[in-house]
Write a protein that holds these residues in place. Structure first.
Motif, PDB file in Angstrom:
ATOM      1  N   PRO A  23       0.807   6.852   2.314  1.00 58.26           N
ATOM      2  CA  PRO A  23       0.516   7.937   1.381  1.00 58.26           C
ATOM      3  C   PRO A  23      -0.957   8.353   1.383  1.00 58.26           C
ATOM      4  O   PRO A  23      -1.847   7.518   1.561  1.00 58.26           O
ATOM      5  CB  PRO A  23       0.870   7.326   0.027  1.00 58.26           C
ATOM      6  CG  PRO A  23       0.534   5.870   0.193  1.00 58.26           C
ATOM      7  CD  PRO A  23       0.815   5.539   1.643  1.00 58.26           C
ATOM      8  N   PRO A  24      -1.234   9.618   1.161  1.00 54.88           N
ATOM      9  CA  PRO A  24      -2.599  10.014   0.829  1.00 54.88           C
ATOM     10  C   PRO A  24      -3.027   9.362  -0.484  1.00 54.88           C
ATOM     11  O   PRO A  24      -2.203   9.144  -1.383  1.00 54.88           O
ATOM     12  CB  PRO A  24      -2.513  11.540   0.678  1.00 54.88           C
ATOM     13  CG  PRO A  24      -1.274  11.928   1.414  1.00 54.88           C
ATOM     14  CD  PRO A  24      -0.326  10.777   1.249  1.00 54.88           C
TER      15      PRO A  24
ATOM     16  N   ALA B 271       0.760   9.047  -8.899  1.00 50.83           N
ATOM     17  CA  ALA B 271       2.035   8.403  -9.191  1.00 50.83           C
ATOM     18  C   ALA B 271       1.927   7.230 -10.151  1.00 50.83           C
ATOM     19  O   ALA B 271       2.942   6.804 -10.712  1.00 50.83           O
ATOM     20  CB  ALA B 271       2.683   7.939  -7.887  1.00 50.83           C
ATOM     21  N   VAL B 272       0.724   6.696 -10.345  1.00 50.12           N
ATOM     22  CA  VAL B 272       0.589   5.506 -11.188  1.00 50.12           C
ATOM     23  C   VAL B 272      -0.013   5.880 -12.536  1.00 50.12           C
ATOM     24  O   VAL B 272      -0.797   6.827 -12.642  1.00 50.12           O
ATOM     25  CB  VAL B 272      -0.279   4.421 -10.503  1.00 50.12           C
ATOM     26  CG1 VAL B 272       0.379   3.968  -9.213  1.00 50.12           C
ATOM     27  CG2 VAL B 272      -1.687   4.911 -10.237  1.00 50.12           C
TER      28      VAL B 272
ATOM     29  N   ASN C 260       0.800  -1.223   0.000  1.00 49.54           N
ATOM     30  CA  ASN C 260       0.000   0.000   0.000  1.00 49.54           C
ATOM     31  C   ASN C 260       0.836   1.279   0.000  1.00 49.54           C
ATOM     32  O   ASN C 260       0.378   2.328   0.461  1.00 49.54           O
ATOM     33  CB  ASN C 260      -0.959   0.014   1.197  1.00 49.54           C
ATOM     34  CG  ASN C 260      -2.218  -0.790   0.949  1.00 49.54           C
ATOM     35  OD1 ASN C 260      -2.751  -0.810  -0.154  1.00 49.54           O
ATOM     36  ND2 ASN C 260      -2.706  -1.462   1.979  1.00 49.54           N
ATOM     37  N   THR C 261       2.049   1.198  -0.507  1.00 52.47           N
ATOM     38  CA  THR C 261       2.887   2.388  -0.617  1.00 52.47           C
ATOM     39  C   THR C 261       2.986   2.826  -2.073  1.00 52.47           C
ATOM     40  O   THR C 261       2.656   2.071  -2.993  1.00 52.47           O
ATOM     41  CB  THR C 261       4.302   2.119  -0.084  1.00 52.47           C
ATOM     42  OG1 THR C 261       4.920   1.084  -0.871  1.00 52.47           O
ATOM     43  CG2 THR C 261       4.275   1.695   1.378  1.00 52.47           C
ATOM     44  N   ILE C 262       3.467   4.038  -2.267  1.00 58.12           N
ATOM     45  CA  ILE C 262       3.630   4.534  -3.633  1.00 58.12           C
ATOM     46  C   ILE C 262       4.651   3.690  -4.383  1.00 58.12           C
ATOM     47  O   ILE C 262       4.452   3.349  -5.559  1.00 58.12           O
ATOM     48  CB  ILE C 262       4.026   6.021  -3.620  1.00 58.12           C
ATOM     49  CG1 ILE C 262       2.820   6.867  -3.174  1.00 58.12           C
ATOM     50  CG2 ILE C 262       4.507   6.473  -5.002  1.00 58.12           C
ATOM     51  CD1 ILE C 262       3.114   8.345  -3.036  1.00 58.12           C
ATOM     52  N   ALA C 263       5.731   3.303  -3.716  1.00 62.09           N
ATOM     53  CA  ALA C 263       6.746   2.486  -4.381  1.00 62.09           C
ATOM     54  C   ALA C 263       6.162   1.156  -4.836  1.00 62.09           C
ATOM     55  O   ALA C 263       6.453   0.690  -5.951  1.00 62.09           O
ATOM     56  CB  ALA C 263       7.931   2.243  -3.441  1.00 62.09           C
TER      57      ALA C 263
END
Length: 291
Positions: free
Chosen positions: A99-100, A107-108, A25-28
């Motif tokens: 992240p919000p 980001a995706v 569940n992170t941006i990375a």
């Protein structure tokens, strides 16, 4: 996947951004998962920070366990934690933070769909009726509880140009999605009650339904104890209701969760499900390579 068209191969849905190989569940994790050609959709969980901002996180508390260690280096309920403190919480010992939702969606790429699972509201100490089909008298009350948060989630999703599919174990959340964002696809998540999940899908004319991997007849996992559905050991019985057949007859996609190895993936693909929520990338590669 949000509609049933009986594809030859199921769409792969990256569970929390392939939680088996990335900090969930992170941006990375989301960005890395989107880079795999096989990834049709990301699956993420959302709940509110103390200010009501939708953030991407699964558990109610920041110290929830993951394989014997805390999910973050912070503590306390997510809904009582300031957004700046969530941004500082390190996920699974990495440099990634909570992240919000809006930042993760930015980001995706819009070529990858996003399954947004609604996990909780900012209303404290309320029984949200997990996994239940509600009595008619309860629906309006539960929808009203969810609507303020769902409004914020939908507003963030409106800025994303790709496919969005909302899902939840809570009927009140599904009802709120239909009220606030009726143009979006929706799917009830099933825990323990296949008939109840199918009924919720009918009530809101949902595009899909999300049963657990042991709810599909004819696969080796059928009838095993998992996700609220009880098993009976080696002689366990298959589910009484054929959720796959019923959902397809009603025009709904069936996205099954959560697969951890290629044997499970292959069996569910052969059964004809539309989407498979997977912890690891590449589980369909054995099938696609012919052996």
């Amino acid at each position: 996947m949000s509609e049933s068209d009986s594809p030859s191969a199921p769409g792969v849905i990256a569970h929390r951004g392939y939680a088996g190989v990335s900090p969930e569940n992170t941006i990375a994790a989301a960005v890395a998962a989107a880079e795999y050609d096989e990834t049709a959709m990301l699956e993420i969980d959302v709940r509110p920070a103390a200010c009501g901002t939708p953030v991407v996180f699964h558990d109610e508390r920041l110290e929830g366990p993951r394989d014997g260690r805390p999910i973050t280096d912070a503590e306390g309920p997510v809904r009582e934690t300031a957004l700046e403190d969530l941004r500082a919480a390190r996920v699974l010992g990495t440099g990634e933070t909570v992240p919000p939702l809006a930042e993760l969606l930015e980001a995706v790429p819009e070529t990858v769909g996003v399954n947004v699972e609604l996990k909780g509201t900012d209303v404290p100490d309320l029984d949200l009726r997990f996994g239940e089909a509600l009595a008619a008298d309860d629906v309006d009350e539960r929808r009203a509880v969810w609507e303020p948060f769902v409004e914020r989630v939908v507003a963030d999703c409106d800025a994303f140009g790709g496919e969005i599919l909302f899902s939840s174990f809570y009927e009140g959340a599904i009802a709120a999605v239909r009220e606030v964002g009726p143009a979006y696809a929706a799917a009830p998540l099933v825990w323990g009650d296949l008939e109840g999940g199918l009924e919720i899908a009918r009530r809101y004319d949902c595009e899909a339904i999300h049963p657990p991997r042991n709810a599909i007849r004819g696969v080796p996992m059928a009838g095993e104890a998992y996700a609220g559905l009880s098993g009976n050991g080696p002689e366990c019985e298959e589910p009484e209701v054929d959720a796959l057949e019923v959902a397809h007859d009603e025009g709904r996609a069936v996205n099954v969760w959560t697969v951890e190895n290629w044997n499970q993936f292959d069996a569910l693909a052969d059964a004809g499900v539309d989407g498979i929520v997977a912890d690891y990338p590449g589980l369909g590669s054995v099938r696609s390579n012919g052996g």
